[in-house]
Design a protein around this motif. Structure first.
Motif, PDB file in Angstrom:
ATOM      1  N   GLU A   1       0.852  -1.195   0.000  1.00 17.22           N
ATOM      2  CA  GLU A   1       0.000   0.000   0.000  1.00 17.22           C
ATOM      3  C   GLU A   1       0.884   1.240   0.000  1.00 17.22           C
ATOM      4  O   GLU A   1       1.862   1.317   0.724  1.00 17.22           O
ATOM      5  N   VAL A   2       0.517   2.191  -0.847  1.00 20.02           N
ATOM      6  CA  VAL A   2       1.284   3.435  -0.969  1.00 20.02           C
ATOM      7  C   VAL A   2       0.362   4.603  -0.641  1.00 20.02           C
ATOM      8  O   VAL A   2      -0.818   4.618  -1.035  1.00 20.02           O
ATOM      9  N   ASP A   3       0.889   5.568   0.063  1.00 23.53           N
ATOM     10  CA  ASP A   3       0.135   6.772   0.435  1.00 23.53           C
ATOM     11  C   ASP A   3      -0.520   7.377  -0.817  1.00 23.53           C
ATOM     12  O   ASP A   3       0.177   7.696  -1.787  1.00 23.53           O
ATOM     13  N   PRO A   4      -1.847   7.529  -0.823  1.00 18.75           N
ATOM     14  CA  PRO A   4      -2.541   8.076  -2.004  1.00 18.75           C
ATOM     15  C   PRO A   4      -2.025   9.434  -2.452  1.00 18.75           C
ATOM     16  O   PRO A   4      -2.014   9.746  -3.645  1.00 18.75           O
ATOM     17  N   SER A   5      -1.580  10.253  -1.504  1.00 15.49           N
ATOM     18  CA  SER A   5      -1.065  11.574  -1.879  1.00 15.49           C
ATOM     19  C   SER A   5       0.227  11.456  -2.684  1.00 15.49           C
ATOM     20  O   SER A   5       0.502  12.262  -3.576  1.00 15.49           O
ATOM     21  N   VAL A   6       1.019  10.423  -2.383  1.00 16.46           N
ATOM     22  CA  VAL A   6       2.255  10.185  -3.137  1.00 16.46           C
ATOM     23  C   VAL A   6       1.926   9.694  -4.542  1.00 16.46           C
ATOM     24  O   VAL A   6       2.553  10.126  -5.517  1.00 16.46           O
TER      25      VAL A   6
END
Length: 345
Positions: free
Chosen positions: A314-319
């Protein structure tokens, strides 16, 4: 006396009958095995405008049989000579990109009876030590094939390595070049995931994707991170265009190859001037694996290695949003240069 002669005659007839039945069963089995060796997509015509000769029917049999045995060292040089097999330099190369689907593309193209693939990545043009060994060393790394067949190799590092375009141009200025790309942010995360898995196997720690992809000092996209740089496709393509016209490149949509492979493969067949031979029969969806597997014939199926299709962290949506915004102008230029618009956000 007469009784003995009759008994002897009955015994002879029984033996002959057994032999006849045995021979019939052998012929039935033999015909069945030959049927299995027949290609699922026989070549009926020529290669098109270039007027290349037809591929002998036996080429399609040896592609799954004799060639495989020769690679294992079980066939003599006399056998190879007898069947006119040669080691050819590639007429097409999958030059990249890393984590774009190069292995899937190569294996799927290998379904075509006129295509012979190099099983391993040769790394000839991007590795100085290998390149110094010369073109004959490279040729000897190629599989045996008929002169009418197309040999294809893939090495994803070719696309981003500065010296490679000139080196390939010196070998063959008219070679066909295949580039398979995925949505840039997804590709970068897939790149990271592969490296992360390697670290974990060695019980090593590794930074989170967000920390690598974003410069902590500027809070902007970190263009020094290799996974990000690789996804700037237009920057690398511009270097290739100094040596090759855009007509010698074909862009494969790696995202579509996962979900709907046949249309993408048909486009590649056309680009390579191959008769259409890959059909939906050759591709079947494996629900367990979550992607398409290959069917060569009724008894020979193949799925890609289990390492394909790794689950991304999972990757930070903002990134993700920041990366997609960063890649957007490069993507637009890539569409403009190649003439192919892809459905990337």
């Amino acid at each position: 006396m007469l009784f003995k002669q009759q008994a002897w005659l009955r015994q002879k007839l029984l033996v002959l009958g057994s032999l006849a039945v045995g021979s019939l069963l052998y012929l039935v089995a033999r015909v069945g095995s030959l049927d299995r060796l027949q290609p699922i997509c026989p070549i009926e015509g020529r290669f098109g405008a270039r007027g290349q000769a037809e591929i002998p029917l036996r080429a399609l049999q040896f592609k799954r049989g004799l060639l495989h045995e020769f690679r294992k060292g079980n066939s003599s040089k006399e056998q190879v000579h007898l069947h006119d097999l040669v080691q050819q330099l590639p007429k097409a190369i999958i030059i990249g990109v890393r984590k774009g689907g190069t292995r899937a593309l190569l294996e799927m193209l290998n379904l075509h009876p006129a295509v012979v693939k190099a099983s391993q990545e040769i790394h000839f043009f991007d590795n100085d030590e290998n390149y110094a060994k010369g073109i004959e060393w490279y040729r000897k790394k190629m599989p045996f094939s008929y002169p009418q067949q197309i040999t294809i190799e893939k090495s994803p590092a070719y696309f981003i390595t500065e010296e490679v375009p000139e080196r390939i141009y010196k070998m063959n200025s008219s070679i066909k070049l295949l580039i398979i790309v995925r949505e840039p942010t997804t590709r970068a995360i897939s790149d990271y995931t592969q490296v992360l898995e390697g670290k974990e196997r060695k019980n090593k720690t590794y930074y989170k994707f967000e920390k690598l992809a974003i410069d902590p000092n500027t809070c902007e996209v970190n263009t020094k991170y290799k996974a990000v740089r690789t996804s700037i496709y237009t920057k690398h393509l511009e270097r290739w265009l100094k040596y090759f016209p855009i007509e010698q490149f074909h862009i494969v949509d790696g995202d579509r190859l996962i979900t709907e492979p046949l249309p993408e493969l048909q486009l590649v067949e056309k680009f390579l001037n191959l008769p259409p031979r890959i059909s939906q029969y050759n591709l079947y969806f494996n629900a367990t694996r979550g992607f398409y597997c290959l069917r060569f014939n009724i008894i020979f199926n193949k799925c890609l290695a289990g390492s394909k299709g790794r689950i991304h962290p999972e990757v930070d949506p903002s990134v993700i949003t920041k990366l997609r915004k960063f890649f957007h102008p490069f993507n637009q230029k890539f569409y403009q240069i190649t003439g192919r618009t892809l459905n990337w956000p």
